[in-house]
Design a protein around this motif. Sequence first.
Motif, PDB file in Angstrom:
ATOM      1  N   ILE A   9      82.919 124.698-106.311  1.00  0.00           N
ATOM      2  CA  ILE A   9      82.617 123.268-106.452  1.00  0.00           C
ATOM      3  C   ILE A   9      83.876 122.473-106.765  1.00  0.00           C
ATOM      4  CG2 ILE A   9      81.201 121.584-107.708  1.00  0.00           C
ATOM      5  CD1 ILE A   9      79.683 123.676-106.050  1.00  0.00           C
ATOM      6  N   ALA A  10      84.836 123.110-107.443  1.00  0.00           N
ATOM      7  CA  ALA A  10      86.060 122.403-107.831  1.00  0.00           C
ATOM      8  C   ALA A  10      87.105 122.394-106.724  1.00  0.00           C
ATOM      9  CB  ALA A  10      86.645 123.066-109.083  1.00  0.00           C
ATOM     10  N   CYS A  11      86.739 122.798-105.522  1.00  0.00           N
ATOM     11  CA  CYS A  11      87.699 122.952-104.419  1.00  0.00           C
ATOM     12  C   CYS A  11      87.516 121.840-103.391  1.00  0.00           C
ATOM     13  CB  CYS A  11      87.474 124.327-103.778  1.00  0.00           C
ATOM     14  SG  CYS A  11      88.060 124.513-102.089  1.00  0.00           S
ATOM     15  N   GLY A  46      89.140 131.960-115.468  1.00  0.00           N
ATOM     16  CA  GLY A  46      89.391 132.204-116.888  1.00  0.00           C
ATOM     17  C   GLY A  46      89.080 131.009-117.776  1.00  0.00           C
ATOM     18  N   ARG A  47      88.753 129.884-117.201  1.00  0.00           N
ATOM     19  CA  ARG A  47      88.598 128.660-117.994  1.00  0.00           C
ATOM     20  C   ARG A  47      87.323 128.698-118.846  1.00  0.00           C
ATOM     21  NH1 ARG A  47      90.913 123.418-118.083  1.00  0.00           N
ATOM     22  NH2 ARG A  47      92.455 124.323-116.692  1.00  0.00           N
ATOM     23  N   ALA A  48      87.464 128.341-120.096  1.00  0.00           N
ATOM     24  CA  ALA A  48      86.297 128.287-120.989  1.00  0.00           C
ATOM     25  C   ALA A  48      85.437 127.083-120.597  1.00  0.00           C
ATOM     26  CB  ALA A  48      86.737 128.153-122.443  1.00  0.00           C
ATOM     27  N   VAL A  52      87.556 121.174-120.686  1.00  0.00           N
ATOM     28  CA  VAL A  52      87.455 120.192-119.600  1.00  0.00           C
ATOM     29  C   VAL A  52      88.637 119.232-119.731  1.00  0.00           C
ATOM     30  CG1 VAL A  52      86.024 118.372-118.582  1.00  0.00           C
ATOM     31  CG2 VAL A  52      84.936 120.354-119.688  1.00  0.00           C
ATOM     32  N   GLN A  53      89.301 118.967-118.624  1.00  0.00           N
ATOM     33  CA  GLN A  53      90.393 117.994-118.693  1.00  0.00           C
ATOM     34  C   GLN A  53      90.505 117.262-117.359  1.00  0.00           C
ATOM     35  OE1 GLN A  53      93.771 121.496-118.170  1.00  0.00           O
ATOM     36  NE2 GLN A  53      94.370 119.650-119.211  1.00  0.00           N
ATOM     37  N   PRO A  54      91.173 116.114-117.361  1.00  0.00           N
ATOM     38  CA  PRO A  54      91.316 115.382-116.096  1.00  0.00           C
ATOM     39  C   PRO A  54      92.100 116.222-115.083  1.00  0.00           C
ATOM     40  CG  PRO A  54      91.906 113.980-117.960  1.00  0.00           C
ATOM     41  CD  PRO A  54      91.760 115.366-118.504  1.00  0.00           C
ATOM     42  N   VAL A  55      91.719 116.112-113.813  1.00  0.00           N
ATOM     43  CA  VAL A  55      92.364 116.882-112.749  1.00  0.00           C
ATOM     44  C   VAL A  55      93.878 116.663-112.748  1.00  0.00           C
ATOM     45  CG1 VAL A  55      92.667 116.959-110.236  1.00  0.00           C
ATOM     46  CG2 VAL A  55      90.389 117.127-111.216  1.00  0.00           C
ATOM     47  N   LEU A  56      94.314 115.424-112.899  1.00  0.00           N
ATOM     48  CA  LEU A  56      95.761 115.164-112.836  1.00  0.00           C
ATOM     49  C   LEU A  56      96.501 115.891-113.950  1.00  0.00           C
ATOM     50  CD1 LEU A  56      96.098 111.419-111.778  1.00  0.00           C
ATOM     51  CD2 LEU A  56      96.047 113.495-110.370  1.00  0.00           C
ATOM     52  N   ASP A  94      87.319 115.039-113.354  1.00  0.00           N
ATOM     53  CA  ASP A  94      87.539 116.102-114.335  1.00  0.00           C
ATOM     54  C   ASP A  94      87.700 117.468-113.654  1.00  0.00           C
ATOM     55  OD1 ASP A  94      87.664 114.819-116.724  1.00  0.00           O
ATOM     56  OD2 ASP A  94      85.558 115.134-117.273  1.00  0.00           O
ATOM     57  N   HIS A  95      88.307 118.381-114.375  1.00  0.00           N
ATOM     58  CA  HIS A  95      88.368 119.794-113.976  1.00  0.00           C
ATOM     59  C   HIS A  95      87.780 120.623-115.102  1.00  0.00           C
ATOM     60  CE1 HIS A  95      89.821 123.417-112.042  1.00  0.00           C
ATOM     61  NE2 HIS A  95      90.316 123.812-113.203  1.00  0.00           N
ATOM     62  N   GLY A  96      87.045 121.663-114.736  1.00  0.00           N
ATOM     63  CA  GLY A  96      86.460 122.528-115.764  1.00  0.00           C
ATOM     64  C   GLY A  96      85.920 123.797-115.140  1.00  0.00           C
ATOM     65  N   SER A  97      85.175 124.555-115.917  1.00  0.00           N
ATOM     66  CA  SER A  97      84.593 125.808-115.425  1.00  0.00           C
ATOM     67  C   SER A  97      83.415 125.509-114.494  1.00  0.00           C
ATOM     68  CB  SER A  97      84.097 126.645-116.606  1.00  0.00           C
ATOM     69  OG  SER A  97      83.271 127.683-116.123  1.00  0.00           O
ATOM     70  N   THR A  98      83.353 126.249-113.392  1.00  0.00           N
ATOM     71  CA  THR A  98      82.232 126.056-112.452  1.00  0.00           C
ATOM     72  C   THR A  98      81.239 127.219-112.512  1.00  0.00           C
ATOM     73  OG1 THR A  98      83.539 127.104-110.691  1.00  0.00           O
ATOM     74  CG2 THR A  98      83.614 124.691-110.830  1.00  0.00           C
ATOM     75  N   PHE A  99      81.407 128.092-113.500  1.00  0.00           N
ATOM     76  CA  PHE A  99      80.579 129.300-113.562  1.00  0.00           C
ATOM     77  C   PHE A  99      79.079 128.962-113.614  1.00  0.00           C
ATOM     78  CE2 PHE A  99      78.960 133.224-115.673  1.00  0.00           C
ATOM     79  CZ  PHE A  99      79.372 134.131-114.709  1.00  0.00           C
ATOM     80  N   ASP A 100      78.712 128.010-114.474  1.00  0.00           N
ATOM     81  CA  ASP A 100      77.286 127.659-114.597  1.00  0.00           C
ATOM     82  C   ASP A 100      76.732 127.074-113.299  1.00  0.00           C
ATOM     83  OD1 ASP A 100      77.194 128.612-117.141  1.00  0.00           O
ATOM     84  OD2 ASP A 100      77.262 126.644-118.124  1.00  0.00           O
ATOM     85  N   MET A 101      77.560 126.326-112.596  1.00  0.00           N
ATOM     86  CA  MET A 101      77.090 125.772-111.314  1.00  0.00           C
ATOM     87  C   MET A 101      76.854 126.893-110.299  1.00  0.00           C
ATOM     88  SD  MET A 101      79.032 122.121-110.887  1.00  0.00           S
ATOM     89  CE  MET A 101      80.451 122.407-111.936  1.00  0.00           C
ATOM     90  N   HIS A 102      77.726 127.899-110.321  1.00  0.00           N
ATOM     91  CA  HIS A 102      77.511 129.038-109.420  1.00  0.00           C
ATOM     92  C   HIS A 102      76.237 129.788-109.803  1.00  0.00           C
ATOM     93  CE1 HIS A 102      80.993 128.689-106.907  1.00  0.00           C
ATOM     94  NE2 HIS A 102      81.791 128.561-107.954  1.00  0.00           N
TER      95      HIS A 102
END
Lengths: 238, 238
Positions: A9-11, A46-48, A52-56, A94-102
Amino acid sequence: MRVEIWSDIACPWCYVGKARFEKALDAFAHRDDVEVVHRSFELDPGRARDDVQPVLAMLTKKYGMSEAQAQAGEENLGTQAAAEGLEYRTRDRDHGSTFDMHRLLHLAKDRGRQDELIGVFYRANFAEERSVFDDDERLVELSVAAGLDAGEARAVLADPAAYADEVRADEREAAELGANGVPFFVLDRKYGVSGAQPAEVFAQALEQAWAAHSPLKLIQQDDAEECGPDGCAVPQQH
Amino acid sequence: MRVEIWSDIACPWCYVGKARFEKALDAFAHRDDVEVVHRSFELDPGRARDDVQPVLAMLTKKYGMSEAQAQAGEENLGTQAAAEGLEYRTRDRDHGSTFDMHRLLHLAKDRGRQDELIGVFYRANFAEERSVFDDDERLVELSVAAGLDAGEARAVLADPAAYADEVRADEREAAELGANGVPFFVLDRKYGVSGAQPAEVFAQALEQAWAAHSPLKLIQQDDAEECGPDGCAVPQQH
């Protein structure tokens, strides 16, 4: 024929690549005989969850880009997305973990709503203002928008083990198939297409995979206990 | 790995073969990586929906068997079913069109309930007293028992076009793959197993197909617009 698409999703290229692939699929003569399955791939496994942080900020910190370079990359991606008719928010994403979405995408697969849900997730992540990360109620809302049951989505989110093995199995399989990045398209487990290629490349891949259907090897057919137009084989008394 | 099973609800060997296949699958080391899909096949595609008759009458009329021969065949099938732990009613079972059940199985596929529904249909047809033919409310009940929504099942039954193309596409595909009867098992579109073979044959087929996973042919990978562990490719300005 079956097409499996590994993506995250983050791609951004997965978001764009899906639109290009669908353009080819819509024009494909045998499109009704093509089944699409989405497979999990995390760019940042590996992201917790609460990191969560801004993509930039992530791009400058993780890849050592200048903020101007990072912003230019986002603008470029926005242009590519727009060329496919997709909205793309080039600032403050934002950028963050996508594990839950998967994990939710695997629930959606079991409920026949996977393609809907990944479309909803992409749009929410790339085009909308509200972040999709570390916010269960947001993910439940999006799941419902894709036709899932709110209670089922909430139960998956509440149980970190739910569909976790399925996500990891997809990721292992991506590695086994030789995918180093996403999107990665696999046609009938025979042909691979790496990256958000132009629709023409997907069209060619669909034609090639369609033409390559090879005859089955029959493992055993003597004395088959089966039913056919002339009735059912009468069983031997064992 | 994917296993597709062509079968008909009216096919006793399909009912028995499914149990034998599942015995092999349960014991297969990679069973969590095997996806099972059920495909449609009608043994008696020309039969009108309201043309329902007892199986024994159909067997004597259609295949010219004596009633004693037909009854003996049913008893034999009952013995084979019992050997797999399946109930089988050897008397007064009905025969009729299975087209509507196949349409519902395609709805169930879209809702992730296909394996449940075919199990419910088999049991209802082969083990229970009430006929499954020409009775929409019976099919709705069975669909609900498999986890489908009653309204959705009813809507499919009310619209003769719903999923009809999908049923026919499966049947065309069976012919293209060389299936003359059912059950017909296809592993990764590479190996075929015809008939209700012993569990050992399915076990061997699963091992053989698993070992035969061949590397993908990559159709194009130059200049791939993709995201990987080192970030996303920066697009060229076109």
